[in-house]
Design an enzyme around this catalytic site. Structure first.
Site, short mmCIF file in Angstrom:
data_model
loop_
_atom_site.label_atom_id
_atom_site.label_comp_id
_atom_site.label_asym_id
_atom_site.label_seq_id
_atom_site.Cartn_x
_atom_site.Cartn_y
_atom_site.Cartn_z
N SER A 1 -87.79 71.67 62.78
CA SER A 1 -88.57 72.07 63.96
C SER A 1 -87.70 72.29 65.20
CB SER A 1 -89.65 71.04 64.23
OG SER A 1 -89.09 69.75 64.42
N CYS B 1 -95.61 59.01 57.21
CA CYS B 1 -95.56 58.99 58.69
C CYS B 1 -96.65 59.80 59.37
CB CYS B 1 -94.18 59.40 59.20
SG CYS B 1 -93.77 61.12 58.91
N ARG C 1 -86.24 55.56 63.20
CA ARG C 1 -86.17 55.70 61.74
C ARG C 1 -84.77 55.40 61.18
NH1 ARG C 1 -91.09 57.72 61.58
NH2 ARG C 1 -91.68 59.85 62.11
N GLU D 1 -76.25 59.85 48.38
CA GLU D 1 -77.71 59.95 48.34
C GLU D 1 -78.15 61.08 47.39
OE1 GLU D 1 -80.25 58.37 49.38
OE2 GLU D 1 -79.77 57.17 51.14
N CYS E 1 -94.85 61.64 52.20
CA CYS E 1 -94.40 60.67 53.20
C CYS E 1 -95.64 60.03 53.81
CB CYS E 1 -93.59 61.37 54.30
SG CYS E 1 -92.65 60.21 55.32
N LYS F 1 -81.04 68.00 55.30
CA LYS F 1 -81.90 68.22 56.46
C LYS F 1 -81.38 67.42 57.64
CE LYS F 1 -86.54 67.13 57.85
NZ LYS F 1 -87.64 66.25 57.66
N LYS G 1 -81.45 63.16 54.18
CA LYS G 1 -82.26 63.37 55.38
C LYS G 1 -81.71 62.49 56.49
CE LYS G 1 -86.92 63.14 57.20
NZ LYS G 1 -88.35 63.03 56.89
N TYR H 1 -89.22 77.61 59.61
CA TYR H 1 -90.42 78.05 60.33
C TYR H 1 -90.34 79.53 60.68
CZ TYR H 1 -91.18 73.05 60.59
OH TYR H 1 -91.36 71.73 60.25
C1 PBG Z 1 -91.84 63.37 57.23
C2 PBG Z 1 -91.09 64.56 57.65
C3 PBG Z 1 -90.52 64.85 58.90
C4 PBG Z 1 -90.01 66.12 58.80
C5 PBG Z 1 -90.23 66.56 57.50
N1 PBG Z 1 -90.88 65.57 56.80
C6 PBG Z 1 -90.55 64.10 60.16
C7 PBG Z 1 -89.66 62.96 60.38
O1 PBG Z 1 -88.93 62.51 59.50
O2 PBG Z 1 -89.78 62.42 61.49
C8 PBG Z 1 -89.34 66.88 59.90
C9 PBG Z 1 -89.42 68.35 59.78
C10 PBG Z 1 -89.12 69.09 61.00
O3 PBG Z 1 -88.65 68.56 62.03
O4 PBG Z 1 -89.35 70.31 60.97
N2 PBG Z 1 -91.10 62.20 57.20
#
Ligand code: PBG
Length: 330
Positions: free
Chosen positions: A277, A125, A220, A236, A123, A251, A198, A316
């Site tokens: 997270s 970002c 996003r 998807e 990615c 996710k 996602k 995690y």
């Molecule tokens: C990158 C990415 C993200 C996460 C995984 N890959 C961040 C996002 O999309 O903002 C999030 C993982 C997490 O919250 O633990 N695009």
């Protein structure tokens, strides 16, 4: 009392002892299905601590390598790497730098512990100064220009030795482009774990704090999918499988168990779930206050994700889970 009918069926018979319960248990969580996410910082001066994710650190390449070895010793077979570059720019060049922080971490981990399955997030970002997952053109995220850079990123990670690259930018056609680029460069054995469904989720908040990757403008929602749509998630996933994904992922996890279940019923491919997270932080925060039993809640959520149909889980809590398991077996 004597006139009341007695229970005809007695499911409690099989709940009487731990051994009986174990014999009929339908789902299990094993350490060897877990993937530990690791944040790797390029700049040693970057603060290691992530306030909203107690127990998770921003690690240098050396520290991440030591952690991967530690995890392997505990039976956690896999890590997924996220890079925190020293510098960000509008094109996210750190993402596809042959000597970028993730590329170096992949090399170091594969060198020190070749048996560890190394996955790398693909990615932009974490590498762009605007925080979006792709290239910004005229205030919009340009799909096809972004895909080119994502393919470049994946190839550089494969060259460094990644076992699986994990595109997470939610650009259309990214899996097909990455597959073609990998094959062209001779990395036909490098797999793709696609972040297929996602969702545009508020549960990513702590990750964005950890990676400094919150978008500087907008959000996003023009690329990550609407949490309200289940059929769209299945579409998807179907597209990513058609494009050559080896594993498809949903996710976040806990708020999307219905999506995991529906995907399990529809597709035979290996299915991953990412307990993100924010899911981690909720549990940690309540546990720190003594409001919940952390281990029991983690076990219950992981079982739920497995029961819904996930084969593997990015979490995690992987290291803590492995430690708890080890302690209770010793
Ligand atoms: C990158 C990415 C993200 C996460 C995984 N890959 C961040 C996002 O999309 O903002 C999030 C993982 C997490 O919250 O633990 N695009």
């Amino acid at each position: 009392m004597a006139d009341l009918p007695r229970a005809l069926h007695r499911p409690r018979r099989l709940r009487r002892t731990a051994a009986l319960r174990a014999l009929v248990r339908e789902t299990s969580v094993e350490t060897d299905r877990l993937v530990q996410p690791l944040f790797v910082r390029e700049d040693p001066r970057t603060d290691a601590n992530i306030p909203s994710m107690p127990g998770i650190l921003r690690r240098t390449v050396e520290e991440a390598t030591a952690e991967a070895e530690d995890l392997a010793g505990l039976g956690v077979p896999a890590v997924i790497l996220f890079g925190l570059p020293a510098q960000k720019d509008s094109l996210g060049q750190g993402a596809y730098d042959e000597h970028g922080v993730v590329q170096e971490a992949i090399r170091a981990i594969k060198d020190a512990a070749p048996e560890v399955v190394v996955m790398s997030d693909v990615c932009l970002c974490e590498y762009t100064d605007h925080g979006h997952c792709g290239v910004v053109r005229g205030g919009r995220i340009d799909n096809d220009v972004s895909v080119e850079l994502l393919a470049k990123t994946a190839v550089s990670q494969a060259r460094a030795g990644a076992d699986l690259v994990a595109p997470s930018a939610m650009m259309d056609g990214q899996v097909a482009a990455i597959r073609a680029a990998l094959d062209r460069e001779g990395f036909e054995e490098t797999g793709i774990l696609a972040y297929a469904a996602k969702h545009a989720s508020a549960f990513y908040g702590p990750f964005r704090e950890a990676a400094g990757s919150a978008p500087r403008f907008g959000d996003r929602r023009s690329y990550q999918k609407d949490p309200a749509n289940l059929r769209e998630s299945l579409r998807e996933i179907a597209l990513d499988l058609e494009e050559g994904a080896d594993i498809v992922m949903i996710k976040p996890a806990l708020a999307y168990l219905d999506v995991i279940r529906a995907a399990r019923e529809r597709f035979d491919a290996p299915l991953a779930a990412y307990a993100v997270s924010g899911e981690y932080s909720l549990i940690k925060a309540a546990a720190e206050r003594g409001w919940i039993d952390e281990r029991a809640v983690v076990e219950e959520t992981l079982i739920a994700i497995r029961r819904a149909g996930a084969d593997l889980i990015l979490t995690y809590h992987a290291k803590d889970f492995a430690r708890w398991r080890r302690a209770s077996r010793a």
